[in-house]
Design an enzyme around this catalytic site. Structure first.
Site, PDB file in Angstrom:
ATOM      1  N   SER A   7       1.523  33.004  -1.764  1.00 20.77           N
ATOM      2  CA  SER A   7       0.739  31.948  -2.215  1.00 20.77           C
ATOM      3  C   SER A   7       1.126  30.461  -2.939  1.00 20.77           C
ATOM      4  O   SER A   7       1.722  31.121  -4.025  1.00 20.77           O
ATOM      5  CB  SER A   7      -0.378  32.742  -2.761  1.00 20.77           C
ATOM      6  OG  SER A   7      -1.489  32.184  -3.564  1.00 20.77           O
ATOM      7  N   HIS A  32       0.261  31.238   2.742  1.00 24.99           N
ATOM      8  CA  HIS A  32      -1.091  31.576   1.990  1.00 24.99           C
ATOM      9  C   HIS A  32      -2.213  30.392   1.444  1.00 24.99           C
ATOM     10  O   HIS A  32      -1.510  30.134   0.355  1.00 24.99           O
ATOM     11  CB  HIS A  32      -1.561  32.711   1.100  1.00 24.99           C
ATOM     12  CG  HIS A  32      -2.575  33.546   1.419  1.00 24.99           C
ATOM     13  ND1 HIS A  32      -3.771  34.358   1.760  1.00 24.99           N
ATOM     14  CD2 HIS A  32      -3.688  33.336  -0.109  1.00 24.99           C
ATOM     15  CE1 HIS A  32      -5.149  34.212   1.770  1.00 24.99           C
ATOM     16  NE2 HIS A  32      -5.219  34.160   0.507  1.00 24.99           N
ATOM     17  N   ASP A  34      -4.653  28.725  -0.769  1.00 24.80           N
ATOM     18  CA  ASP A  34      -6.043  29.664  -0.878  1.00 24.80           C
ATOM     19  C   ASP A  34      -6.731  27.995  -1.841  1.00 24.80           C
ATOM     20  O   ASP A  34      -6.452  27.292  -2.409  1.00 24.80           O
ATOM     21  CB  ASP A  34      -6.077  29.695  -2.864  1.00 24.80           C
ATOM     22  CG  ASP A  34      -5.509  30.836  -2.231  1.00 24.80           C
ATOM     23  OD1 ASP A  34      -6.488  32.358  -1.569  1.00 24.80           O
ATOM     24  OD2 ASP A  34      -4.871  31.907  -3.382  1.00 24.80           O
ATOM     25  N   MET A  36     -10.459  26.070  -3.373  1.00 21.90           N
ATOM     26  CA  MET A  36     -11.778  27.188  -3.732  1.00 21.90           C
ATOM     27  C   MET A  36     -12.749  25.886  -4.642  1.00 21.90           C
ATOM     28  O   MET A  36     -11.625  24.701  -4.632  1.00 21.90           O
ATOM     29  CB  MET A  36     -11.380  27.981  -5.272  1.00 21.90           C
ATOM     30  CG  MET A  36     -10.339  29.047  -5.244  1.00 21.90           C
ATOM     31  SD  MET A  36      -9.572  29.792  -6.423  1.00 21.90           S
ATOM     32  CE  MET A  36      -8.045  28.883  -7.002  1.00 21.90           C
ATOM     33  N   HIS A  65      -7.182  30.378   3.880  1.00 20.06           N
ATOM     34  CA  HIS A  65      -8.633  31.388   2.629  1.00 20.06           C
ATOM     35  C   HIS A  65      -9.336  30.070   2.088  1.00 20.06           C
ATOM     36  O   HIS A  65      -9.557  30.134   0.870  1.00 20.06           O
ATOM     37  CB  HIS A  65      -7.774  32.394   1.961  1.00 20.06           C
ATOM     38  CG  HIS A  65      -8.765  33.198   0.965  1.00 20.06           C
ATOM     39  ND1 HIS A  65      -8.255  33.976  -0.375  1.00 20.06           N
ATOM     40  CD2 HIS A  65      -9.892  33.371   1.221  1.00 20.06           C
ATOM     41  CE1 HIS A  65      -9.507  34.557  -0.378  1.00 20.06           C
ATOM     42  NE2 HIS A  65     -10.182  34.433   0.279  1.00 20.06           N
ATOM     43  N   MET A  67     -12.329  30.005  -0.637  1.00 15.25           N
ATOM     44  CA  MET A  67     -13.251  31.019  -1.112  1.00 15.25           C
ATOM     45  C   MET A  67     -14.148  29.554  -1.529  1.00 15.25           C
ATOM     46  O   MET A  67     -14.281  29.181  -2.691  1.00 15.25           O
ATOM     47  CB  MET A  67     -12.684  31.348  -2.822  1.00 15.25           C
ATOM     48  CG  MET A  67     -11.983  32.094  -1.882  1.00 15.25           C
ATOM     49  SD  MET A  67     -10.864  32.915  -3.150  1.00 15.25           S
ATOM     50  CE  MET A  67      -9.351  31.551  -3.576  1.00 15.25           C
ATOM     51  N   MET A 136      -9.572  41.643  -0.377  1.00 11.40           N
ATOM     52  CA  MET A 136      -9.132  41.210  -2.106  1.00 11.40           C
ATOM     53  C   MET A 136      -9.352  42.358  -2.989  1.00 11.40           C
ATOM     54  O   MET A 136      -9.904  43.217  -3.014  1.00 11.40           O
ATOM     55  CB  MET A 136     -10.406  39.872  -2.347  1.00 11.40           C
ATOM     56  CG  MET A 136     -10.249  38.676  -1.320  1.00 11.40           C
ATOM     57  SD  MET A 136      -8.860  37.757  -2.204  1.00 11.40           S
ATOM     58  CE  MET A 136      -9.201  38.103  -3.753  1.00 11.40           C
ATOM     59  N   GLY A 141     -11.055  34.185  -7.129  1.00 10.86           N
ATOM     60  CA  GLY A 141     -10.666  32.798  -8.173  1.00 10.86           C
ATOM     61  C   GLY A 141      -9.396  32.573  -8.931  1.00 10.86           C
ATOM     62  O   GLY A 141      -9.780  31.481  -9.346  1.00 10.86           O
ATOM     63  N   GLY A 143      -5.150  33.652 -10.289  1.00 12.48           N
ATOM     64  CA  GLY A 143      -4.029  34.130 -10.060  1.00 12.48           C
ATOM     65  C   GLY A 143      -4.200  35.084 -11.146  1.00 12.48           C
ATOM     66  O   GLY A 143      -4.092  34.708 -12.293  1.00 12.48           O
ATOM     67  N   GLY A 144      -2.683  35.802 -11.326  1.00  8.01           N
ATOM     68  CA  GLY A 144      -1.929  36.857 -11.894  1.00  8.01           C
ATOM     69  C   GLY A 144      -2.737  37.736 -12.950  1.00  8.01           C
ATOM     70  O   GLY A 144      -2.586  38.461 -13.499  1.00  8.01           O
ATOM     71  N   ASP A 174      -4.712  40.142  -0.641  1.00  7.31           N
ATOM     72  CA  ASP A 174      -4.835  39.293  -1.584  1.00  7.31           C
ATOM     73  C   ASP A 174      -5.210  40.075  -3.179  1.00  7.31           C
ATOM     74  O   ASP A 174      -5.889  40.458  -3.840  1.00  7.31           O
ATOM     75  CB  ASP A 174      -5.410  38.636  -1.088  1.00  7.31           C
ATOM     76  CG  ASP A 174      -5.077  36.961  -2.101  1.00  7.31           C
ATOM     77  OD1 ASP A 174      -4.146  36.955  -3.480  1.00  7.31           O
ATOM     78  OD2 ASP A 174      -5.654  36.106  -1.561  1.00  7.31           O
ATOM     79  N   GLY A 175      -3.780  39.487  -4.210  1.00 12.27           N
ATOM     80  CA  GLY A 175      -4.142  39.869  -5.205  1.00 12.27           C
ATOM     81  C   GLY A 175      -3.733  40.862  -6.032  1.00 12.27           C
ATOM     82  O   GLY A 175      -3.546  42.080  -5.644  1.00 12.27           O
ATOM     83  N   GLY A 176      -2.646  40.382  -7.011  1.00 12.69           N
ATOM     84  CA  GLY A 176      -1.864  42.130  -8.049  1.00 12.69           C
ATOM     85  C   GLY A 176      -0.925  42.525  -6.917  1.00 12.69           C
ATOM     86  O   GLY A 176      -0.676  43.557  -6.961  1.00 12.69           O
ATOM     87  N   GLY A 196       1.532  36.349  -4.893  1.00 12.22           N
ATOM     88  CA  GLY A 196       2.077  34.568  -5.723  1.00 12.22           C
ATOM     89  C   GLY A 196       3.200  34.924  -6.236  1.00 12.22           C
ATOM     90  O   GLY A 196       4.028  33.789  -6.606  1.00 12.22           O
ATOM     91  N   SER A 197       2.552  35.691  -7.854  1.00 14.84           N
ATOM     92  CA  SER A 197       3.830  35.100  -8.545  1.00 14.84           C
ATOM     93  C   SER A 197       4.594  35.983  -8.603  1.00 14.84           C
ATOM     94  O   SER A 197       6.105  35.395  -9.213  1.00 14.84           O
ATOM     95  CB  SER A 197       3.211  35.687 -10.471  1.00 14.84           C
ATOM     96  OG  SER A 197       2.208  34.895 -10.951  1.00 14.84           O
TER      97      SER A 197
END
Length: 234
Positions: A7, A32, A34, A36, A65, A67, A136, A141, A143-144, A174-176, A196-197
């Site tokens: 991401s 990826h 994002d 927004m 993606h 959003m 999701m 909305g 990251g992290g 996506d997410g965590g 991402g991270s």
């Protein structure tokens, strides 16, 4: 097949081109991206100019993606800028079927994303029309965030439904997503992982990505062994 989709929200934009190439060399087939709008989600990120500027840097699949509200207004422009696939939020579309048609008409793959509070069943009517569903595993909305454990069951539910109907639909999460839960996520049924991270932070991109690739390879080998065993029993 399992796919890593780094991401760009977590990338260092001072050296963005370099980092994109690093993810490509590390085996990440997707990027990826994002988008927004500050309305559908609280944050504002990047848009068409960024996609256009990096398209020549990478051979990867640009996994865009959206959003944003009213995604149908911008599909053609995003594809013209370099999007290979466009995923929109079911919660943001007045007519999901029309958005899907517009994405395909523009020459891109279509995906639908749902928030953690949206029932998985909401995407069922569209599964024969799209290439991917994005689950999701955090509120969209930011990251992290930490992966929501209830997402495992949502992934399993969707995977079972897709497999029972033999539909060629990918499940993206996506997410965590990180090195500690990658195996549980793919065991649940996902095959495209947004990170991402876990890709861009701390250690080098190649070192981070290699841990995902190792988990993918291990899972594929187990699956092949299981499939071969079933064939011998026939």
């Amino acid at each position: 097949m399992y796919i890593l989709a780094p991401s760009l929200l977590a990338a260092d934009f001072n050296i963005l081109g370099q980092q994109i190439l690093e993810t490509q060399r590390a085996g990440a087939e997707y990027l990826h991206i994002d988008v927004m709008d500050g309305i559908f989600v609280p944050s504002i990120s990047f848009g068409m100019p960024l996609i256009k500027s990096i398209r020549g840097t990478s051979r990867q699949f640009f996994d865009v993606h959206l959003m944003i509200m009213n995604p149908e207004k911008y599909i053609k422009e995003f594809v013209e800028c370099g999007a290979d696939g466009i995923t929109f939020h079911l919660e943001a579309a007045d007519c999901a079927e029309k958005v899907i048609e517009d994405i395909h008409a523009s020459g891109a793959e279509a995906g639908i994303s749902i928030k953690p509070g949206t029932p998985v069943e909401a995407v069922y009517p569209y599964l024969d029309k799209i290439e991917m569903v994005l689950i999701m595993s955090v509120e969209p909305g930011f990251g992290g965030q930490t992966f929501m454990p209830k997402s495992y069951e949502r992934i399993r539910q969707l995977r079972n439904y897709i497999d029972e109907r033999k539909l060629p639909v990918k499940i993206e999460v996506d997410g965590g997503v990180g090195k500690k839960n990658v195996r549980e996520i793919i065991d649940a049924g996902a095959n495209v992982l947004v990170a991402g991270s876990a890709v861009f932070k701390k250690r080098s991109i190649s070192d981070n990505a290699s841990q995902f690739m190792a988990a993918f390879k291990e899972k594929e080998e187990e699956k092949n062994k299981c499939d071969n065993g079933k064939d011998r029993q026939k």
